[in-house]
Write a protein that holds these residues in place. Structure first.
Motif: not given
Length: 244
Positions: A29-33, A74-84, A213-219
Motif C-alpha cells: 500500500l502507498p504511504t502518504y505524508y 480523512a481519506g483512507a491511508l491519508v494522514p489527517e494532518e494533510a487536511y490542515a 488535501g496536501n499529501y502529494g500525488k495519489q496512486l
C-alpha cells in the motif's frame, strides 16, 4: 493419460509462487505524508487557533465565527494532518472545524465520530455538519444515518455514500474534480439515489482526488491542472455558501 508427477510439482510450485507474488503486490500500500504547508497550518495563525485533543485537531476562528462546526474525516491511508490547510481555510471564513485523527484499524475509525468530540467543544456551535474525503466521506454517510438529530447535514469531497439517506432531511453536498481518477464514477452516479432530495453537486474543472488535501500525488490519480490552493479555495467557498 499418464500422470506426470514432476510436471505437477513444477506447476504447483509456480502457482504458489504467483499467488504469493500477487498477495505481496496487493499488500504494498502507498504511504502518504503531510506536506510542509500542512504542518505549518497545524500551528495556527493570527486568525485561526489550533488545539490538539486526544482524537482530533480543533481549528477555531479567532473572530467572525458563523456558529457552524464541521467534523472532517480523512481519506483512507491519508494522514489527517494533510487536511490542515483546508480546515484552516474554512476556519478563516468563520467555521469551527474538528479534524479527526485516523486509526490504524479501519474498523475503529468510525468510533471517533461518536466519542471523539468533547461536549465542551460540541457546545461551541449550535449547528454541526459531518464531512469527509474519499473513504472518510463514505464513513461519515454511514455514521450520520443514526445521528440525524445531531447533525444538520453531510459534505463529501471526492466521495459518495453507500448508505441510503434518501428518507432523511439532511442537507447534502458533494464536491468532485474533473480529473479525479481515484473516484469510482460508476458507483458515484449509482449512489446519488441514496441522497436526500435537494442535494447539491459541485465540480472543480481541472481538480483531482489528492488536492483536497496536501499529501502529494495519489496512486492512480489524474493530473490536476489547478493548484491545491485553487482547489481548496473553491471547496471552502462552496462549503461556506452551503452551511450559512
Amino acid at each position: 493419460m499418464t500422470f506426470n508427477c514432476k510436471r505437477f510439482l513444477v506447476s504447483l510450485v509456480l502457482s504458489i509462487g504467483l499467488c504469493c507474488a500477487a498477495s505481496a503486490q496487493m499488500m504494498e500500500l502507498p504511504t502518504y505524508y503531510p506536506e510542509e504547508v500542512a504542518l505549518q497550518a497545524l500551528k495556527g495563525s493570527a486568525t485561526v487557533s489550533v488545539r490538539e485533543a486526544d482524537d482530533y485537531f480543533l481549528f477555531s476562528p479567532n473572530s467572525g465565527s458563523i456558529d457552524v462546526g464541521i467534523i472532517f474525516y480523512a481519506g483512507a491511508l491519508v494522514p489527517e494532518e494533510a487536511y490542515a490547510p483546508l480546515m484552516d481555510n474554512l476556519a478563516r471564513r468563520g467555521v469551527t472545524c474538528a479534524l479527526m485523527k485516523t486509526h490504524p484499524d479501519p474498523n475503529t475509525r468510525m468510533m471517533n465520530f461518536a466519542d471523539g468530540i468533547s461536549d465542551s467543544d460540541m457546545s461551541l456551535c449550535n449547528t454541526w455538519y459531518l464531512a469527509g474525503h474519499s473513504m472518510g466521506g463514505n464513513m461519515a454517510g454511514t455514521f450520520i444515518l443514526n445521528q440525524t438529530d445531531k447533525y444538520r447535514g453531510l459534505i463529501m469531497v471526492g466521495a459518495y455514500t453507500s448508505t441510503d439517506l434518501s428518507k432523511t432531511n439532511l442537507k447534502t453536498m458533494l464536491i468532485t474534480g474533473t480529473n479525479d481518477l481515484v473516484l469510482n464514477r460508476e458507483n458515484y452516479k449509482r449512489c446519488l439515489a441514496n441522497l436526500p432530495e435537494g442535494y447539491v453537486e459541485h465540480e472543480i474543472v481541472g481538480g483531482n482526488h489528492a488536492l483536497f488535501g496536501n499529501y502529494g500525488k495519489q496512486l492512480r490519480d489524474g493530473e490536476a491542472t489547478v493548484s491545491a490552493s485553487v482547489q481548496q479555495n473553491l471547496t471552502a467557498e462552496w462549503i461556506i455558501e452551503f452551511v450559512k
